[in-house]
Design a protein around this motif. Structure first.
Motif, PDB file in Angstrom:
ATOM      1  N   HIS A 122      45.825   0.932 -83.065  1.00  0.00           N
ATOM      2  CA  HIS A 122      45.968   2.031 -84.017  1.00  0.00           C
ATOM      3  C   HIS A 122      44.768   2.162 -84.955  1.00  0.00           C
ATOM      4  CE1 HIS A 122      50.100   1.752 -82.565  1.00  0.00           C
ATOM      5  NE2 HIS A 122      50.132   3.047 -82.831  1.00  0.00           N
ATOM      6  N   SER A 123      43.989   1.106 -85.109  1.00  0.00           N
ATOM      7  CA  SER A 123      42.807   1.175 -85.972  1.00  0.00           C
ATOM      8  C   SER A 123      41.688   1.998 -85.340  1.00  0.00           C
ATOM      9  CB  SER A 123      42.305  -0.234 -86.291  1.00  0.00           C
ATOM     10  OG  SER A 123      41.781  -0.853 -85.133  1.00  0.00           O
ATOM     11  N   MET A 124      41.792   2.307 -84.051  1.00  0.00           N
ATOM     12  CA  MET A 124      40.775   3.111 -83.371  1.00  0.00           C
ATOM     13  C   MET A 124      40.894   4.598 -83.706  1.00  0.00           C
ATOM     14  SD  MET A 124      40.913   1.350 -79.580  1.00  0.00           S
ATOM     15  CE  MET A 124      39.813   2.560 -78.857  1.00  0.00           C
ATOM     16  N   PHE A 125      41.999   4.990 -84.304  1.00  0.00           N
ATOM     17  CA  PHE A 125      42.271   6.395 -84.565  1.00  0.00           C
ATOM     18  C   PHE A 125      42.411   6.633 -86.062  1.00  0.00           C
ATOM     19  CE2 PHE A 125      43.589   5.338 -80.326  1.00  0.00           C
ATOM     20  CZ  PHE A 125      43.143   6.413 -79.565  1.00  0.00           C
ATOM     21  N   ASP A 126      42.213   7.884 -86.469  1.00  0.00           N
ATOM     22  CA  ASP A 126      42.273   8.233 -87.896  1.00  0.00           C
ATOM     23  C   ASP A 126      43.651   8.030 -88.506  1.00  0.00           C
ATOM     24  OD1 ASP A 126      39.603   8.883 -87.988  1.00  0.00           O
ATOM     25  OD2 ASP A 126      39.936  11.007 -87.602  1.00  0.00           O
ATOM     26  N   GLY A 127      44.687   8.252 -87.746  1.00  0.00           N
ATOM     27  CA  GLY A 127      46.030   8.102 -88.288  1.00  0.00           C
ATOM     28  C   GLY A 127      47.070   8.311 -87.211  1.00  0.00           C
ATOM     29  N   THR A 128      48.290   8.132 -87.597  1.00  0.00           N
ATOM     30  CA  THR A 128      49.386   8.328 -86.673  1.00  0.00           C
ATOM     31  C   THR A 128      49.637   9.822 -86.503  1.00  0.00           C
ATOM     32  OG1 THR A 128      50.367   6.259 -87.391  1.00  0.00           O
ATOM     33  CG2 THR A 128      51.805   7.768 -86.219  1.00  0.00           C
ATOM     34  N   LEU A 129      49.764  10.249 -85.282  1.00  0.00           N
ATOM     35  CA  LEU A 129      50.009  11.647 -84.960  1.00  0.00           C
ATOM     36  C   LEU A 129      51.451  12.000 -85.287  1.00  0.00           C
ATOM     37  CD1 LEU A 129      48.767  14.172 -83.578  1.00  0.00           C
ATOM     38  CD2 LEU A 129      49.595  13.246 -81.421  1.00  0.00           C
ATOM     39  N   LYS A 130      51.640  13.107 -85.946  1.00  0.00           N
ATOM     40  CA  LYS A 130      52.985  13.588 -86.274  1.00  0.00           C
ATOM     41  C   LYS A 130      53.347  14.701 -85.297  1.00  0.00           C
ATOM     42  CE  LYS A 130      53.145  11.066 -90.019  1.00  0.00           C
ATOM     43  NZ  LYS A 130      53.565   9.723 -89.862  1.00  0.00           N
ATOM     44  N   LEU A 131      54.410  14.498 -84.541  1.00  0.00           N
ATOM     45  CA  LEU A 131      54.857  15.484 -83.558  1.00  0.00           C
ATOM     46  C   LEU A 131      56.245  15.997 -83.926  1.00  0.00           C
ATOM     47  CD1 LEU A 131      53.766  13.609 -80.306  1.00  0.00           C
ATOM     48  CD2 LEU A 131      52.584  15.514 -81.407  1.00  0.00           C
ATOM     49  N   SER A 132      56.465  17.279 -83.666  1.00  0.00           N
ATOM     50  CA  SER A 132      57.787  17.864 -83.899  1.00  0.00           C
ATOM     51  C   SER A 132      58.720  17.420 -82.775  1.00  0.00           C
ATOM     52  CB  SER A 132      57.695  19.390 -83.920  1.00  0.00           C
ATOM     53  OG  SER A 132      57.369  19.872 -82.626  1.00  0.00           O
ATOM     54  N   ASP A 133      60.005  17.618 -82.972  1.00  0.00           N
ATOM     55  CA  ASP A 133      60.985  17.284 -81.938  1.00  0.00           C
ATOM     56  C   ASP A 133      60.711  18.076 -80.663  1.00  0.00           C
ATOM     57  OD1 ASP A 133      62.257  15.463 -83.547  1.00  0.00           O
ATOM     58  OD2 ASP A 133      63.882  16.827 -84.138  1.00  0.00           O
ATOM     59  N   SER A 134      60.335  19.344 -80.781  1.00  0.00           N
ATOM     60  CA  SER A 134      60.059  20.150 -79.591  1.00  0.00           C
ATOM     61  C   SER A 134      58.815  19.641 -78.861  1.00  0.00           C
ATOM     62  CB  SER A 134      59.923  21.634 -79.941  1.00  0.00           C
ATOM     63  OG  SER A 134      58.818  21.849 -80.781  1.00  0.00           O
ATOM     64  N   GLU A 135      57.791  19.194 -79.612  1.00  0.00           N
ATOM     65  CA  GLU A 135      56.599  18.627 -78.976  1.00  0.00           C
ATOM     66  C   GLU A 135      56.931  17.320 -78.264  1.00  0.00           C
ATOM     67  OE1 GLU A 135      52.800  19.908 -81.666  1.00  0.00           O
ATOM     68  OE2 GLU A 135      54.328  18.671 -82.665  1.00  0.00           O
ATOM     69  N   LEU A 136      57.747  16.488 -78.902  1.00  0.00           N
ATOM     70  CA  LEU A 136      58.173  15.239 -78.268  1.00  0.00           C
ATOM     71  C   LEU A 136      58.962  15.510 -76.995  1.00  0.00           C
ATOM     72  CD1 LEU A 136      59.219  13.010 -81.292  1.00  0.00           C
ATOM     73  CD2 LEU A 136      57.384  12.564 -79.668  1.00  0.00           C
ATOM     74  N   ASN A 137      59.886  16.476 -77.054  1.00  0.00           N
ATOM     75  CA  ASN A 137      60.682  16.826 -75.877  1.00  0.00           C
ATOM     76  C   ASN A 137      59.806  17.376 -74.760  1.00  0.00           C
ATOM     77  OD1 ASN A 137      63.098  15.982 -76.982  1.00  0.00           O
ATOM     78  ND2 ASN A 137      63.569  17.989 -77.863  1.00  0.00           N
ATOM     79  N   GLU A 138      58.811  18.187 -75.107  1.00  0.00           N
ATOM     80  CA  GLU A 138      57.904  18.741 -74.109  1.00  0.00           C
ATOM     81  C   GLU A 138      57.107  17.624 -73.425  1.00  0.00           C
ATOM     82  OE1 GLU A 138      53.914  21.502 -74.076  1.00  0.00           O
ATOM     83  OE2 GLU A 138      55.472  21.997 -75.549  1.00  0.00           O
ATOM     84  N   LEU A 139      56.600  16.683 -74.220  1.00  0.00           N
ATOM     85  CA  LEU A 139      55.881  15.534 -73.657  1.00  0.00           C
ATOM     86  C   LEU A 139      56.799  14.678 -72.799  1.00  0.00           C
ATOM     87  CD1 LEU A 139      53.682  14.485 -76.681  1.00  0.00           C
ATOM     88  CD2 LEU A 139      52.861  15.275 -74.460  1.00  0.00           C
ATOM     89  N   TYR A 140      57.989  14.461 -73.276  1.00  0.00           N
ATOM     90  CA  TYR A 140      58.978  13.679 -72.523  1.00  0.00           C
ATOM     91  C   TYR A 140      59.202  14.298 -71.141  1.00  0.00           C
ATOM     92  CZ  TYR A 140      63.446  11.758 -71.074  1.00  0.00           C
ATOM     93  OH  TYR A 140      64.455  11.175 -70.342  1.00  0.00           O
ATOM     94  N   GLU A 141      59.424  15.593 -71.083  1.00  0.00           N
ATOM     95  CA  GLU A 141      59.679  16.282 -69.816  1.00  0.00           C
ATOM     96  C   GLU A 141      58.451  16.226 -68.895  1.00  0.00           C
ATOM     97  OE1 GLU A 141      62.531  17.313 -68.575  1.00  0.00           O
ATOM     98  OE2 GLU A 141      63.549  16.708 -70.439  1.00  0.00           O
ATOM     99  N   LYS A 142      57.269  16.318 -69.469  1.00  0.00           N
ATOM    100  CA  LYS A 142      56.045  16.312 -68.689  1.00  0.00           C
ATOM    101  C   LYS A 142      55.726  14.926 -68.126  1.00  0.00           C
ATOM    102  CE  LYS A 142      51.225  17.735 -68.934  1.00  0.00           C
ATOM    103  NZ  LYS A 142      50.200  18.398 -69.730  1.00  0.00           N
ATOM    104  N   LEU A 143      56.056  13.876 -68.854  1.00  0.00           N
ATOM    105  CA  LEU A 143      55.620  12.525 -68.498  1.00  0.00           C
ATOM    106  C   LEU A 143      56.666  11.674 -67.794  1.00  0.00           C
ATOM    107  CD1 LEU A 143      53.619  11.677 -71.726  1.00  0.00           C
ATOM    108  CD2 LEU A 143      52.697  12.367 -69.509  1.00  0.00           C
ATOM    109  N   LYS A 144      57.921  12.026 -67.892  1.00  0.00           N
ATOM    110  CA  LYS A 144      58.926  11.141 -67.282  1.00  0.00           C
ATOM    111  C   LYS A 144      58.800  11.160 -65.767  1.00  0.00           C
ATOM    112  CE  LYS A 144      62.877  14.294 -67.079  1.00  0.00           C
ATOM    113  NZ  LYS A 144      64.231  14.544 -67.532  1.00  0.00           N
ATOM    114  N   ILE A 145      59.161  10.063 -65.168  1.00  0.00           N
ATOM    115  CA  ILE A 145      59.068   9.912 -63.704  1.00  0.00           C
ATOM    116  C   ILE A 145      60.392  10.250 -63.073  1.00  0.00           C
ATOM    117  CG2 ILE A 145      58.679   8.255 -61.849  1.00  0.00           C
ATOM    118  CD1 ILE A 145      56.696   6.850 -63.688  1.00  0.00           C
TER     119      ILE A 145
END
Length: 135
Positions: free
Chosen positions: A112-135
């Motif tokens: 986490h020290s390699m990045f400026d900060g923790t990314l804040k994602l909305s519930d819809s963004e999290l759900n979209e990523l979840y759907e895209k990445l799940k196997i």
């Protein structure tokens, strides 16, 4: 091809080879971040992990598994790092796994020290990523 790792595999560039498997080779990093910094690479040239065959991938990470115990014996903890593509920080465009001995008093930190900060994602963004990445 002008790949430094391919030249090491072809024995055109000297290095401290630690071992070889059917499809992989391991050697001391020429520019170590810590004493005992090791690289494990596939013998065939591939820029990204997903470009490797299943057999090459299995061989590479089985060899990493063997080497990590050796590296871990240096300080008791090992950072395992792969930069998968130029945008991820890969400097040599050939798949390579870094095994870097770590200790509580070295100059490195958590990922986490390699990045400026923790990314804040909305519930819809999290759900979209979840759907895209799940196997």
């Amino acid at each position: 091809m002008d790949c430094i790792f391919c030249k090491i595999i072809a024995k055109e560039i000297p290095c401290k080879i630690l071992g070889e498997s059917a499809s992989s080779i391991s050697f001391l990093d020429a520019f170590p971040l810590a004493k005992g910094h090791v690289l494990v690479i596939p013998k065939n040239h591939h820029q990204k992990i997903q470009d490797m065959s299943d057999a090459e991938n299995t061989d590479l990470f089985s060899f990493v598994h063997k080497m990590i115990s050796k590296v871990d014996s240096i300080s008791g903890a090992t950072l395992v790092a792969v930069h998968n593509g130029k945008e991820a920080g890969q400097e040599v465009p050939h798949v390579h796994v870094h095994l870097v001995p770590r200790s509580s008093n070295d100059s490195a930190s958590a990922i986490h020290s390699m990045f400026d900060g923790t990314l804040k994602l909305s519930d819809s963004e999290l759900n979209e990523l979840y759907e895209k990445l799940k196997i």
